[in-house]
Design a protein around this motif. Structure first.
Motif, mmCIF file in Angstrom:
data_model
loop_
_atom_site.group_PDB
_atom_site.id
_atom_site.type_symbol
_atom_site.label_atom_id
_atom_site.label_comp_id
_atom_site.label_asym_id
_atom_site.label_seq_id
_atom_site.Cartn_x
_atom_site.Cartn_y
_atom_site.Cartn_z
ATOM 1 N N THR A 31 45.067 87.968 138.828
ATOM 2 C CA THR A 31 43.793 87.881 139.565
ATOM 3 C C THR A 31 43.665 86.573 140.342
ATOM 4 O OG1 THR A 31 42.709 87.103 137.527
ATOM 5 C CG2 THR A 31 42.548 89.465 138.037
ATOM 6 N N GLY A 32 44.791 85.896 140.559
ATOM 7 C CA GLY A 32 44.761 84.765 141.486
ATOM 8 C C GLY A 32 44.908 83.378 140.905
ATOM 9 N N TYR A 33 44.976 83.260 139.583
ATOM 10 C CA TYR A 33 45.190 81.938 138.978
ATOM 11 C C TYR A 33 46.697 81.704 138.872
ATOM 12 C CZ TYR A 33 40.239 81.540 137.797
ATOM 13 O OH TYR A 33 38.866 81.447 137.857
ATOM 14 N N ASN A 34 47.262 81.174 139.948
ATOM 15 C CA ASN A 34 48.715 81.031 140.038
ATOM 16 C C ASN A 34 49.257 79.736 139.443
ATOM 17 O OD1 ASN A 34 48.896 83.493 141.523
ATOM 18 N ND2 ASN A 34 48.251 82.390 143.370
ATOM 19 N N ASN A 35 48.360 78.803 139.111
ATOM 20 C CA ASN A 35 48.793 77.475 138.662
ATOM 21 C C ASN A 35 48.683 77.304 137.151
ATOM 22 O OD1 ASN A 35 45.991 77.587 138.706
ATOM 23 N ND2 ASN A 35 45.769 75.389 139.086
ATOM 24 N N ILE A 36 49.045 78.339 136.384
ATOM 25 C CA ILE A 36 48.895 78.272 134.929
ATOM 26 C C ILE A 36 50.233 78.555 134.251
ATOM 27 C CG2 ILE A 36 46.448 78.877 134.852
ATOM 28 C CD1 ILE A 36 47.243 81.776 134.323
ATOM 29 N N HIS A 37 50.403 77.937 133.094
ATOM 30 C CA HIS A 37 51.597 78.186 132.277
ATOM 31 C C HIS A 37 51.208 78.071 130.808
ATOM 32 C CE1 HIS A 37 56.023 78.468 131.912
ATOM 33 N NE2 HIS A 37 55.798 77.888 130.738
ATOM 34 N N LEU A 38 51.817 78.904 129.971
ATOM 35 C CA LEU A 38 51.547 78.895 128.532
ATOM 36 C C LEU A 38 52.828 78.572 127.775
ATOM 37 C CD1 LEU A 38 49.744 79.469 126.025
ATOM 38 C CD2 LEU A 38 50.448 81.865 126.211
ATOM 39 N N ASN A 39 52.773 77.557 126.925
ATOM 40 C CA ASN A 39 53.891 77.210 126.049
ATOM 41 C C ASN A 39 53.542 77.565 124.609
ATOM 42 O OD1 ASN A 39 55.788 75.977 127.919
ATOM 43 N ND2 ASN A 39 54.329 74.288 128.096
ATOM 44 N N LEU A 40 54.448 78.241 123.928
ATOM 45 C CA LEU A 40 54.292 78.557 122.511
ATOM 46 C C LEU A 40 55.247 77.653 121.734
ATOM 47 C CD1 LEU A 40 54.254 82.475 122.600
ATOM 48 C CD2 LEU A 40 52.364 80.886 122.953
ATOM 49 N N VAL A 41 54.690 76.730 120.955
ATOM 50 C CA VAL A 41 55.491 75.763 120.206
ATOM 51 C C VAL A 41 55.402 76.099 118.723
ATOM 52 C CG1 VAL A 41 55.788 73.347 119.584
ATOM 53 C CG2 VAL A 41 55.126 73.954 121.926
ATOM 54 N N GLY A 42 56.534 76.426 118.122
ATOM 55 C CA GLY A 42 56.537 76.730 116.700
ATOM 56 C C GLY A 42 57.688 77.624 116.313
ATOM 57 N N PRO A 43 57.985 77.721 115.010
ATOM 58 C CA PRO A 43 59.085 78.558 114.538
ATOM 59 C C PRO A 43 58.851 80.026 114.878
ATOM 60 C CG PRO A 43 58.271 77.112 112.798
ATOM 61 C CD PRO A 43 57.286 77.032 113.917
ATOM 62 N N LEU A 44 59.931 80.720 115.239
ATOM 63 C CA LEU A 44 59.848 82.149 115.548
ATOM 64 C C LEU A 44 59.920 82.917 114.233
ATOM 65 C CD1 LEU A 44 62.231 82.225 118.660
ATOM 66 C CD2 LEU A 44 59.814 81.616 118.538
ATOM 67 N N GLU A 45 58.832 82.868 113.479
ATOM 68 C CA GLU A 45 58.831 83.285 112.079
ATOM 69 C C GLU A 45 58.905 84.792 111.900
ATOM 70 O OE1 GLU A 45 55.348 83.099 108.926
ATOM 71 O OE2 GLU A 45 56.337 81.158 109.078
ATOM 72 N N ASN A 46 58.037 85.511 112.565
ATOM 73 C CA ASN A 46 57.962 86.969 112.407
ATOM 74 C C ASN A 46 58.787 87.633 113.503
ATOM 75 O OD1 ASN A 46 57.067 89.707 112.605
ATOM 76 N ND2 ASN A 46 55.228 89.190 111.445
ATOM 77 N N LYS A 47 59.986 88.076 113.155
ATOM 78 C CA LYS A 47 60.921 88.593 114.153
ATOM 79 C C LYS A 47 60.359 89.801 114.900
ATOM 80 C CE LYS A 47 63.875 85.493 112.891
ATOM 81 N NZ LYS A 47 64.037 84.279 113.728
ATOM 82 N N GLU A 48 59.662 90.664 114.176
ATOM 83 C CA GLU A 48 59.080 91.853 114.812
ATOM 84 C C GLU A 48 58.005 91.456 115.825
ATOM 85 O OE1 GLU A 48 56.614 95.896 113.503
ATOM 86 O OE2 GLU A 48 57.797 94.797 112.017
ATOM 87 N N TYR A 49 57.183 90.496 115.454
ATOM 88 C CA TYR A 49 56.119 90.038 116.350
ATOM 89 C C TYR A 49 56.706 89.286 117.540
ATOM 90 C CZ TYR A 49 51.537 88.156 117.710
ATOM 91 O OH TYR A 49 50.391 87.835 118.393
ATOM 92 N N VAL A 50 57.737 88.481 117.298
ATOM 93 C CA VAL A 50 58.411 87.769 118.389
ATOM 94 C C VAL A 50 58.996 88.756 119.387
ATOM 95 C CG1 VAL A 50 60.373 86.289 118.979
ATOM 96 C CG2 VAL A 50 58.918 85.698 117.039
ATOM 97 N N ALA A 51 59.606 89.833 118.877
ATOM 98 C CA ALA A 51 60.170 90.863 119.753
ATOM 99 C C ALA A 51 59.081 91.527 120.594
ATOM 100 C CB ALA A 51 60.904 91.915 118.913
#
Length: 277
Positions: free
Chosen positions: A145-165
């Motif tokens: 919807t036009g917010y082109n200047n955004i980025h999301l970083n996820l910092v942390g162990p990839l604990e739940n393999k199913e959820y990560v997938a």
């Protein structure tokens, strides 16, 4: 068992111990020995087991009865206190907020966000309880919807393999590889905060919210779900914004509101931060 109980009683007597302190509700070793020797029992509750960690007490009702028999119970937030007062039917719970060491934290002076890219960050293990996917859905909709200047970083162990997938599939399907990054675990506290200008805390039920405290100490604005310790912390400190947990549309509105009124929010944030310090 009987042998363990005998050894614990012997240790207690030899060391003239007068009280037993439990640092989590998932442990009750020594309870019988303490009762037989008429020791004081203090229990520290730090977690919402089912909603926060997706876990249950190993011995169910027996564990709850032992917890109920404690002489004093310490809760890390009012939310935890209220939860266990209701579940246990007791009135001997007090709230003591956890403290954190801030002497090694990075300089928290005001730093204007680079409007070229506004970096949001979620810190913590990647799991359904931490609810990172909700924020990724918001990032997708904001970008579309036009917010082109955004980025999301996820910092942390990839604990739940199913959820990560599930997260990776969503990122690929919606072509968000340049908008969302799974950074993995980062153990250097000062490096973590370089990954975000604003901390998002979408956990379904956070007992205390250490990440929120550290974010504030590092001069990072926070937007958090209104459940558990996060909503309590934001209301108590007067910094940050809350949204209705599970309602990604409300989270989107809060993120848009922050970006559209950045100067106002950050000016207010640093006034409160300086006052609390």
């Amino acid at each position: 068992n009987g042998i363990a109980n005998y050894r614990i009683k012997k240790f207690i007597k030899q060391n003239r111990i007068s009280a037993i302190y439990y640092n989590a509700i998932t442990v009750d070793a020594g309870f019988l020995a303490a009762k037989e020797l008429n020791l004081k029992i203090i229990w520290h509750i730090r977690e919402y087991l089912e909603d926060g960690l997706n876990r249950k007490l190993m011995f169910g009702e027996r564990s709850m009865n032992r917890l109920k028999a404690a002489d004093k119970i310490i809760a890390v937030s009012e939310g935890i206190k209220n939860e266990y007062e209701m579940r246990l039917g007791v009135n001997n719970i007090i709230t003591v907020y956890d403290g954190i060491s801030i002497d090694k934290l990075s300089n928290n002076n005001f730093k204007k966000i680079n409007n070229d890219v506004i970096k949001f960050v979620i810190i913590g293990r990647i799991s359904s309880e931490k609810n990172q996917l909700e924020t990724i859905q918001v990032i997708n909709h904001l970008y579309k919807t036009g917010y082109n200047n955004i980025h999301l970083n996820l910092v942390g162990p990839l604990e739940n393999k199913e959820y990560v997938a599930k997260i990776k599939d969503y990122i690929n399907i919606h072509k968000l590889t340049n908008r969302v990054t799974l950074c993995g675990p980062i153990y250097d506290q000062n490096k973590i905060w370089k990954f975000g200008d604003v901390t998002i805390i979408p956990s379904k039920k956070e007992s205390y919210g250490r990440t929120a405290i550290e974010s504030i100490a590092h001069g990072k604005f926070i937007i958090g779900a209104d459940t558990g310790g996060i909503g309590e912390l934001i209301r108590y400190t007067g910094v940050g914004l809350t949204y209705k947990s599970g309602n990604w549309s409300d989270l989107e509105n809060k993120m848009k509101n922050f970006m559209d009124n950045y100067d106002k929010y950050m000016c207010s944030f640093f006034k409160v931060q300086t006052k609390n310090n």
